[in-house]
Design a protein around this motif. Sequence first.
Motif, PDB file in Angstrom:
ATOM      1  N   LEU A 212       1.128  -0.908  -0.094  1.00  0.00           N
ATOM      2  CA  LEU A 212       0.026   0.221  -0.003  1.00  0.00           C
ATOM      3  C   LEU A 212       0.524   0.885  -0.128  1.00  0.00           C
ATOM      4  CD1 LEU A 212      -2.177  -1.174   2.694  1.00  0.00           C
ATOM      5  CD2 LEU A 212      -2.555  -1.289  -0.151  1.00  0.00           C
TER       6      LEU A 212
ATOM      7  N   ILE B 277      -2.367   3.069   8.675  1.00  0.00           N
ATOM      8  CA  ILE B 277      -2.915   2.431   8.193  1.00  0.00           C
ATOM      9  C   ILE B 277      -3.912   1.315   9.120  1.00  0.00           C
ATOM     10  CG2 ILE B 277      -3.126   0.633   6.370  1.00  0.00           C
ATOM     11  CD1 ILE B 277      -2.693   3.054   5.827  1.00  0.00           C
TER      12      ILE B 277
ATOM     13  N   LYS C 259      -6.967   2.999   4.998  1.00  0.00           N
ATOM     14  CA  LYS C 259      -6.526   3.328   3.355  1.00  0.00           C
ATOM     15  C   LYS C 259      -7.388   5.174   3.314  1.00  0.00           C
ATOM     16  CE  LYS C 259      -3.838   4.392   0.054  1.00  0.00           C
ATOM     17  NZ  LYS C 259      -2.517   4.671  -0.213  1.00  0.00           N
TER      18      LYS C 259
END
Length: 259
Positions: free
Chosen positions: A58, A100, A105
């Motif tokens: 991510l 996170i 997100k």
Amino acid sequence: MNMRKIRLFLLLAVAVSLTGCAVIRQGDVGVKRTFGKISKRELQPGLVFYNPLVSTILRVPTRTTNIEIRLDLPSKEGLNVKSDISILYHVNERKATEVIGTIGKDYETSMILPVFRAAAADVTAKFMAKDMHSGNRLGIENEIRSKMAEILEPRGFVIEAVLLKTIMLPPGLYRAIEEKLEAEQEAQRMEFVLQREKLEAERKLVEAQGIRDANRVISEGLTPIIIQYKTIEAYRELSKSPNTKIIIGSGSQPIILQP
């Protein structure tokens, strides 16, 4: 021979599938999630290798992000003031995995915007609507930013600034503010005129006092002898003139006749 090629191709495909790569750009950090578990170490910008079958990467931006929002802000007198607002913030690089892992997100929608709405309403409710349109705007912006920072900075966000870009007051309030400004300007103009007239009166008074004092000095110095002497001097200058003249004195002075 064909089977050998097929086997080799399958082995290469398996090897490639077991090894993935990702590029972390400058201004981002990477967060690695393996079997749903977030790694505690942030991945710095550059090329990162990972197993795509069990892990995902991510990307979390750590550069300044601008959120623009239009919001009705409550005022102290109960009015709703429409405003276009910018929120400048960035994620703390050292807390990206925590952001996170604990928020997710979609942290703008779930954390930053709700905190901003609550902080903005608390702050603007203490101010009159006209204060949001005047020099108090900077103080309002700083107070909202401080309230947001109290909640968000421990969670991994750095609030850089809150900017009230556009303030749209109700039309009637706009006219009231304009009338007040016009009245203040007229009062300042009248004050200037009165001050100017006062200074002019003081100047004339000083001038009159100067003339009076000068006349007093002259009158005190004019004794009968000096007056007689000045009269004779004047007659003498007139007698020098080539023009025909008749000068008749007061009786104590000589009469000068000249054709």
